[in-house]
Scaffold this active site. Structure first.
Site, PDB file in Angstrom:
ATOM      1  N   ARG A  88       0.800  -1.209   0.000  1.00  0.00           N
ATOM      2  CA  ARG A  88       0.000   0.000   0.000  1.00  0.00           C
ATOM      3  C   ARG A  88       0.840   1.270   0.000  1.00  0.00           C
ATOM      4  O   ARG A  88       0.293   2.364   0.046  1.00  0.00           O
ATOM      5  CB  ARG A  88      -0.815   0.012   1.272  1.00  0.00           C
ATOM      6  CG  ARG A  88      -2.306  -0.120   1.030  1.00  0.00           C
ATOM      7  CD  ARG A  88      -2.846  -0.354   2.382  1.00  0.00           C
ATOM      8  NE  ARG A  88      -4.137   0.078   2.667  1.00  0.00           N
ATOM      9  CZ  ARG A  88      -5.145  -0.769   2.851  1.00  0.00           C
ATOM     10  NH1 ARG A  88      -5.027  -2.037   2.597  1.00  0.00           N
ATOM     11  NH2 ARG A  88      -6.278  -0.313   3.275  1.00  0.00           N
ATOM     12  N   ARG A 127     -21.801  -2.628   4.309  1.00  0.00           N
ATOM     13  CA  ARG A 127     -21.006  -3.861   4.481  1.00  0.00           C
ATOM     14  C   ARG A 127     -21.262  -4.500   5.850  1.00  0.00           C
ATOM     15  O   ARG A 127     -21.334  -3.834   6.861  1.00  0.00           O
ATOM     16  CB  ARG A 127     -19.515  -3.558   4.350  1.00  0.00           C
ATOM     17  CG  ARG A 127     -18.657  -4.734   4.773  1.00  0.00           C
ATOM     18  CD  ARG A 127     -17.230  -4.676   4.320  1.00  0.00           C
ATOM     19  NE  ARG A 127     -16.622  -3.385   4.513  1.00  0.00           N
ATOM     20  CZ  ARG A 127     -15.467  -3.038   3.970  1.00  0.00           C
ATOM     21  NH1 ARG A 127     -14.817  -3.881   3.200  1.00  0.00           N
ATOM     22  NH2 ARG A 127     -14.965  -1.841   4.192  1.00  0.00           N
ATOM     23  N   ARG A 160     -17.795  -3.034  10.474  1.00  0.00           N
ATOM     24  CA  ARG A 160     -16.446  -2.606  10.829  1.00  0.00           C
ATOM     25  C   ARG A 160     -16.473  -1.197  11.406  1.00  0.00           C
ATOM     26  O   ARG A 160     -17.231  -0.353  10.952  1.00  0.00           O
ATOM     27  CB  ARG A 160     -15.554  -2.642   9.576  1.00  0.00           C
ATOM     28  CG  ARG A 160     -14.805  -3.942   9.446  1.00  0.00           C
ATOM     29  CD  ARG A 160     -14.135  -4.096   8.116  1.00  0.00           C
ATOM     30  NE  ARG A 160     -13.274  -2.981   7.733  1.00  0.00           N
ATOM     31  CZ  ARG A 160     -12.548  -2.965   6.616  1.00  0.00           C
ATOM     32  NH1 ARG A 160     -12.588  -3.986   5.783  1.00  0.00           N
ATOM     33  NH2 ARG A 160     -11.800  -1.920   6.328  1.00  0.00           N
ATOM     34  N   ARG A 171      -9.514   7.221   4.713  1.00  0.00           N
ATOM     35  CA  ARG A 171      -9.000   6.031   4.017  1.00  0.00           C
ATOM     36  C   ARG A 171      -8.821   6.314   2.526  1.00  0.00           C
ATOM     37  O   ARG A 171      -7.880   5.848   1.896  1.00  0.00           O
ATOM     38  CB  ARG A 171      -9.960   4.846   4.231  1.00  0.00           C
ATOM     39  CG  ARG A 171      -9.909   4.324   5.665  1.00  0.00           C
ATOM     40  CD  ARG A 171     -11.155   3.547   6.048  1.00  0.00           C
ATOM     41  NE  ARG A 171     -11.335   2.328   5.289  1.00  0.00           N
ATOM     42  CZ  ARG A 171     -12.498   1.682   5.184  1.00  0.00           C
ATOM     43  NH1 ARG A 171     -13.576   2.157   5.778  1.00  0.00           N
ATOM     44  NH2 ARG A 171     -12.576   0.571   4.484  1.00  0.00           N
TER      45      ARG A 171
END
Ligand code: AP5
Ligand code: ZN
Length: 216
Positions: A88, A127, A160, A171
């Site tokens: 990353r 999610r 999450r 993010r």
């Protein structure tokens, strides 16, 4: 073969990875899943990573590199790695090259999950995950058979902690500033392929199959 999946948060890496893993018998290594396990287990690493992950920033390179280095030594990983969420940063990418070189192998494909930023909020807010297995659902796009219950084990699903609008922004910033530059690195080596990750889950799987079954 060794495959790297690169894409912003919510682009579908963790949804597609188990399918590729099963088809090609690769070992699926998700640094996000490994870090969440460490947080849950309360290890030293987990303690260091927790606040950083909750803010939506990247944890230090040496911590994730250590995780991948260890995990990739397992015999299950001899057939090849399917890396999800790693590398990353450019430091991680360089380290991965060295690690693979030492094993006498290399990265065969880097696959970019291309999406427009504006669809990601709905993806992450909807999610639901089953932490022990890493299985991922979506309330609208891939619902479990019973609300908030994992199809396979019957255990509870959770949301999450970093799946909210404010943390998602950070993010995405981390993705654009620190991760997207490594796409060029793989492009220069002619191993980068991009897929349209805004299509339906099954159509994304088809695009991946086309890339993966072309000879390497
Ligand atoms: P990580 O867990 O890697 O999170 P991420 O990169 O932000 O990626 P996500 O898991 O959010 O997205 P995904 O692409 O897997 O999407 P999914 O398939 O689940 O990292 C978390 C944190 O850990 C980081 O912020 C950082 O702090 C730390 N970290 C991890 N690795 C690191 C590293 N190498 N270096 C430093 N720090 C690191 O899909 C999302 C949702 O959409 C699901 O509900 C799914 O069902 C649904 N969906 C998927 N595909 C589709 C589709 N085609 N159509 C409709 N819905 C879809
Ligand atoms: Zn993921």
């Amino acid at each position: 073969q060794n495959i790297v999946l690169i894409g912003p948060p919510g682009s579908g890496k963790g949804t597609q990875a188990p399918r590729i893993r099963d088809e090609l018998c690769l070992c699926h290594l998700s640094t996000g899943d490994m870090l969440r396990d460490a947080v849950e287990a309360g290890t030293e690493l987990g303690k260091k990573a927790k606040a950083i992950m909750d803010r939506g920033e990247l944890v230090p390179d040496e911590l994730v590199i250590g995780l991948i280095d260890n995990a990739s030594k397992s015999p299950e990983c001899d057939r090849g790695l399917l890396l999800d969420g790693f590398p990353r940063t450019d430091v991680q990418a360089a380290k991965l090259d060295n690690m693979l070189k030492e094993k006498g192998t290399t990265i065969h494909k880097a696959i970019e999950f291309k999406v427009n930023d504006d669809i990601l909020i709905e993806r992450v807010e909807g999610r639901r995950v089953h932490p022990p297995s890493g299985r991922t659902y979506h309330v609208k796009f891939n619902p479990p058979k019973v609300d908030m219950i994992d199809d396979v084990t019957g255990e509870a699903l959770i949301q999450r902690k970093d799946d909210n609008a404010e943390v998602l922004k950070r993010r995405m910033t981390a993705y654009h500033n620190q991760t997207a530059p490594i796409l060029q690195y793989y492009q220069q080596r002619s191993i980068l392929q991009s897929i349209d990750a805004m299509q339906k889950i099954g159509q994304v799987t088809q695009q991946l199959d086309e890339i993966l079954y072309k000879s390497i």
